[in-house]
Each structure stands twice: as structure tokens, then as C-alpha cells.
Design a protein around this motif. Structure first.
Motif, short mmCIF file in Angstrom:
data_model
loop_
_atom_site.label_atom_id
_atom_site.label_comp_id
_atom_site.label_asym_id
_atom_site.label_seq_id
_atom_site.Cartn_x
_atom_site.Cartn_y
_atom_site.Cartn_z
N GLY A 10 0.94 -1.15 0.08
CA GLY A 10 -0.20 -0.13 0.07
C GLY A 10 0.77 1.35 -0.04
N LEU A 13 -1.39 4.40 2.89
CA LEU A 13 -2.27 3.70 4.07
C LEU A 13 -2.87 4.65 5.12
CD1 LEU A 13 -0.24 0.39 4.56
CD2 LEU A 13 -2.33 0.72 2.95
N GLU A 16 -6.43 3.17 6.98
CA GLU A 16 -5.98 2.17 7.68
C GLU A 16 -5.04 2.47 8.87
OE1 GLU A 16 -6.47 1.08 3.37
OE2 GLU A 16 -5.33 2.61 4.65
N SER A 49 -5.69 -9.72 3.05
CA SER A 49 -5.48 -8.44 2.84
C SER A 49 -5.27 -7.63 4.30
CB SER A 49 -6.32 -7.46 2.10
OG SER A 49 -6.59 -8.09 0.92
N ILE A 53 -1.66 -5.89 5.42
CA ILE A 53 -1.86 -4.58 5.71
C ILE A 53 -1.21 -4.37 7.25
CG2 ILE A 53 -3.10 -2.42 6.11
CD1 ILE A 53 -4.80 -3.27 3.57
N GLU A 56 2.53 -4.67 7.12
CA GLU A 56 3.08 -3.37 6.51
C GLU A 56 2.87 -2.38 7.62
OE1 GLU A 56 5.22 -1.20 3.86
OE2 GLU A 56 4.89 -3.30 3.83
#
Length: 196
Positions: A10, A13, A16, A49, A53, A56
Motif C-alpha cells: 500500500g 495507508l 488504515e 489483505s 496491511i 506493513e
């Protein structure tokens, strides 16, 4: 030099990160790996996903000083985005070098365009021929796309031109106090003159 190019999960982000950082109860414990944020705080349909995420965000946020995370929710949106970009730069030296060597220099020379080609060309100058040949054309395209999107998301590249990112005096001071004044040119901030 061997670069970590695993940033395609991403761009900035931002949304998120808002959910993720709100879920951190004790910042110091989180940074010491004594507290973990569950992936279900992320609003994404697929479990795979969410896990990607989460991984990350963990990688990026754990490179920040505790004060950035503690102040995050108190800051305006632009400052929050800049902190997230700082986390990216601290995690991926290739993004930092691209920001300082290409984006900042283009801006200083009134060349306000930025494209995926700029990042591809930059990569070809930084990676060995062997490293470059090990990256598929599709992966190279994806890396370039995500890299440029990071600059768009933080506001450095908007309306198809490079643009100064203005941040609060409070964040400028925090960056300087934490020894991160080197980062100001990465966002083309006018306070860059104060760091030299």
C-alpha cells in the motif's frame, strides 16, 4: 547496496493507519513488541489483505519514535500524513533517496512533473544489473506506481505538479527535536532552510 523494495502492500495507508494507531493502547509496549494490534481493526474484506496491511503497518510504525505515535491523534490530518510518510522513509531507504535525490532536486530546479518513469529510471541507477533483471516488468511497474502514489497521498505531488507540504510548527519542532530535520526536504517543506 541492497534495497528493501517490499512496499507494494500500500502507499500511505492513511485510513488504515488511523484505525490501527487508535487500537494501540500502550505505545511503548507496542514498540517493544509487548502489545500487538489485531488485524480485525482494519476495515478490509479479505483476511489475507488485513494481515498483509497489518504486517506493513507494523513494519513502518515500529520505525517511529514513541512521541510521533503518542501525538498522532492530536495532530491535523496533514501532519498525520507526514508522520506516516516519515515512517515510510525510515523503513524504505529507496523512497528516502528518491525523495532527496530526485523529487527535491526536481522541485529546486522548477521541474514540477513526477511520473512512474522517474522512479523506474531512479531504480535503474541504484540497483545492480542483476538486481534489476530479477524484477519482472509488472513488479517494476507496480513499485513505480506505489512510489508515486505515496508522494500524491502525502501531498507532495498534487494536481499533476510537485508542491510544498505545509505542516504545523509543532510538527516541525518535533521533527527537529527527534533528529529528523533531514526529512523536511522529503516533503519539500519551506522550513528546509532552517535545517542547514
Amino acid at each position: 547496496m541492497k534495497y528493501n523494495l517490499a512496499f507494494t502492500a500500500g502507499a500511505l495507508l492513511y485510513n488504515e493507519s488511523l484505525h490501527f494507531i487508535r487500537a494501540i493502547d500502550h505505545t511503548e509496549d507496542y514498540l517493544k513488541n509487548e502489545f500487538s494490534v489485531q488485524s480485525d481493526v482494519l476495515v478490509t474484506n479479505a483476511e489475507s489483505s488485513r494481515k498483509r496491511i497489518k504486517s506493513e503497518l507494523d513494519k513502518r510504525l515500529k520505525n517511529l519514535d514513541v512521541d510521533y505515535l503518542n501525538k498522532f491523534s492530536l495532530l491535523i490530518e496533514q501532519d498525520q500524513k507526514v508522520i506516516l510518510f516519515l515512517a515510510i522513509c525510515k523503513t524504505y531507504s529507496i523512497i528516502t533517496e528518491f525523495a532527496l535525490e530526485v523529487v527535491f532536486n526536481k522541485w529546486k530546479n522548477f521541474d514540477n512533473e513526477l511520473s512512474t518513469y522517474d522512479f523506474k529510471y531512479f531504480l535503474s541507477s541504484k540497483l545492480s544489473e542483476e538486481q534489476l533483471n530479477s524484477i519482472s516488468e509488472h513488479s517494476l511497474y507496480k513499485l513505480s506506481q506505489v512510489a508515486v502514489k505515496m508522494f500524491k497521498d502525502v501531498g507532495v505531488f498534487k494536481e499533476d505538479k510537485l508542491s510544498t507540504v505545509h505542516i504545523s510548527d509543532e510538527l516541525v519542532e518535533l521533527l527537529k527535536t527527534k533528529g529528523d530535520a533531514w526529512f523536511l526536504p522529503c516533503i519539500l517543506n519551506p522550513n528546509v532552510e532552517d535545517t542547514e
